[in-house]
Design an enzyme around this catalytic site. Structure first.
Site, PDB file in Angstrom:
ATOM      1  N   ASN A  13       1.014  -0.771  -0.116  1.00 25.84           N
ATOM      2  CA  ASN A  13       0.451  -0.072  -0.265  1.00 25.84           C
ATOM      3  C   ASN A  13       0.765   1.040   0.047  1.00 25.84           C
ATOM      4  OD1 ASN A  13      -2.373   2.032   0.553  1.00 25.84           O
ATOM      5  ND2 ASN A  13      -2.197   2.000   2.693  1.00 25.84           N
ATOM      6  N   LYS A  15       0.278   4.570   0.031  1.00 26.23           N
ATOM      7  CA  LYS A  15      -0.815   5.719   0.276  1.00 26.23           C
ATOM      8  C   LYS A  15      -0.107   6.765  -0.870  1.00 26.23           C
ATOM      9  CE  LYS A  15       0.461   3.616   4.210  1.00 26.23           C
ATOM     10  NZ  LYS A  15       0.316   3.397   6.183  1.00 26.23           N
ATOM     11  N   HIS A  99      -9.528   1.527   4.973  1.00 25.74           N
ATOM     12  CA  HIS A  99      -8.009   1.576   5.424  1.00 25.74           C
ATOM     13  C   HIS A  99      -8.443   2.263   6.744  1.00 25.74           C
ATOM     14  CE1 HIS A  99      -4.039   2.374   6.117  1.00 25.74           C
ATOM     15  NE2 HIS A  99      -3.640   1.372   5.396  1.00 25.74           N
ATOM     16  N   GLU A 101      -6.892   5.056   7.266  1.00 22.52           N
ATOM     17  CA  GLU A 101      -5.983   6.188   6.809  1.00 22.52           C
ATOM     18  C   GLU A 101      -7.344   6.969   6.551  1.00 22.52           C
ATOM     19  OE1 GLU A 101      -2.661   5.157   5.439  1.00 22.52           O
ATOM     20  OE2 GLU A 101      -1.849   5.241   7.345  1.00 22.52           O
ATOM     21  N   GLU A 171      -5.610  -5.114  10.363  1.00 19.61           N
ATOM     22  CA  GLU A 171      -4.564  -3.325  10.766  1.00 19.61           C
ATOM     23  C   GLU A 171      -4.804  -3.362  12.236  1.00 19.61           C
ATOM     24  OE1 GLU A 171      -2.135  -2.952   7.237  1.00 19.61           O
ATOM     25  OE2 GLU A 171      -4.420  -1.700   7.189  1.00 19.61           O
ATOM     26  N   GLY A 177       2.468   1.972  11.210  1.00 19.99           N
ATOM     27  CA  GLY A 177       3.461   3.308  10.195  1.00 19.99           C
ATOM     28  C   GLY A 177       3.839   3.507  11.931  1.00 19.99           C
ATOM     29  N   SER A 217       3.153  -2.890  10.233  1.00 17.93           N
ATOM     30  CA  SER A 217       4.474  -2.825  10.449  1.00 17.93           C
ATOM     31  C   SER A 217       5.219  -4.370  10.479  1.00 17.93           C
ATOM     32  CB  SER A 217       5.021  -2.182  11.374  1.00 17.93           C
ATOM     33  OG  SER A 217       4.469  -0.816  11.918  1.00 17.93           O
TER      34      SER A 217
HETATM   35  C1  PEP Z   1      -0.930   0.275   5.593  1.00 17.96           C
HETATM   36  O1  PEP Z   1      -0.507   1.596   6.452  1.00 17.96           O
HETATM   37  O2  PEP Z   1      -1.746  -0.823   6.033  1.00 17.96           O
HETATM   38  C2  PEP Z   1       0.430  -0.167   6.920  1.00 17.96           C
HETATM   39  C3  PEP Z   1       0.281  -1.530   7.402  1.00 17.96           C
HETATM   40  O3  PEP Z   1       1.536   0.307   6.856  1.00 17.96           O
HETATM   41  P1  PEP Z   1       2.326   0.177   7.637  1.00 17.96           P
HETATM   42  O4  PEP Z   1       2.819  -1.166   7.336  1.00 17.96           O
HETATM   43  O5  PEP Z   1       3.812   1.003   7.110  1.00 17.96           O
HETATM   44  O6  PEP Z   1       2.803  -0.193   9.376  1.00 17.96           O
END
Ligand code: PEP
Length: 257
Positions: A13, A15, A99, A101, A171, A177, A217
């Site tokens: 992803n 973003k 998501h 965000e 998630e 992040g 992460s």
């Molecule tokens: C995401 O944005 O779906 C995500 C898992 O980000 P990160 O791997 O940076 O935590």
């Protein structure tokens, strides 16, 4: 992972990262090190402006392309939005929906997630549906109830044969992040609970076909352990998908499991 019944999917992803020229240099770095003809499906979800080029750039290394969101209407006065049909015609196969965000900054709710899932499936896209709890919710002990609610809402009204092909990404918000990853046990436990919810609603046949990813992460160091969990069928990867070498290391970890 359980390759017998369902796909393992490693999805990046991006973003709001990578211009067209940055996408081209990413492809140049990735192509020579990308494993060939392996088990797992690889997807890159990219900004809408990059979809068409990404489809072309990643075609010969068998990476599918996805969008990061879509609208649920088929057309209309929604300045700035794009429809599943537009995404599909641009050559993408997947679309991330719900998501955290988008839920946090753009008022995405379980209700709009459900409408978007329907619109995406009708257009022939595979939705990657994100669910997850905040740290406060985990500490209050309501994670499982919340996740069950989010999954049920997202899939409501979808025929079982359509549910078989969706992807769910667990998630936890506190892991996205932040560099803080759920333990393999925590990830496995929630992914298993998601499969149980699907089994109760749609039956065992559907439940065992659904790909359930972990996201938060995930990186080259922790991927193998997370992917070793029987109900973790891949990863949704933010930060680490921006680095070609690390992204390939995660793909290799999935191929070895
Ligand atoms: C995401 O944005 O779906 C995500 C898992 O980000 P990160 O791997 O940076 O935590």
């Amino acid at each position: 992972m359980n390759r017998r019944y369902r796909k393992t999917i490693i999805a990046g992803n991006w973003k709001m990262n990578n211009t067209l020229s940055e996408t081209r240099s990413f492809a140049e770095q990735l192509k020579p090190i990308m494993p060939r003809g392996k088990w797992c499906t690889v997807v890159l979800c990219v900004p809408a402006t990059n979809i068409q080029s990404a489809v072309r750039l990643f075609k010969d290394c068998h990476i599918a392309v996805g969008a990061e969101t879509c609208h649920y209407e088929q057309k209309g006065a929604y300045t700035g939005e794009i429809t599943p049909a537009m995404i599909k015609e641009a050559g993408a196969k997947y679309v991330i929906i719900g998501h955290s965000e988008r839920r946090q900054y753009y008022n995405e709710t379980d209700f709009t997630v459900n409408k978007k899932v329907h619109a995406a499936v009708e257009a022939g896209l595979i939705p990657i549906i994100c669910v997850g709890e905040s740290l406060e919710q985990r500490e209050m002990g309501v994670t499982m109830e919340l996740i069950a609610y989010q999954v049920k809402c997202a899939l409501a009204g979808l025929a079982p044969e359509k549910v078989r092909h969706v992807v769910i990404a667990y998630e936890p918000l506190w892991a996205i992040g932040t560099g803080r990853t759920a333990t393999a046990g925590q990830a496995g436990e929630v992914c298993q609970a998601i499969r149980t919810v699907i089994r109760k609603q749609y039956g065992a046949h559907v439940a065992r076909s659904v790909t359930i990813q972990y996201g938060g992460s995930m990186n080259a160091k922790n991927a193998a352990e997370l992917l070793a969990q029987p109900d973790v069928d891949g990863g949704l990867i933010g930060g680490a998908s921006l680095k070609a070498v690390e992204f390939v290391q995660i793909i290799n970890a999935a191929n070895q499991e």
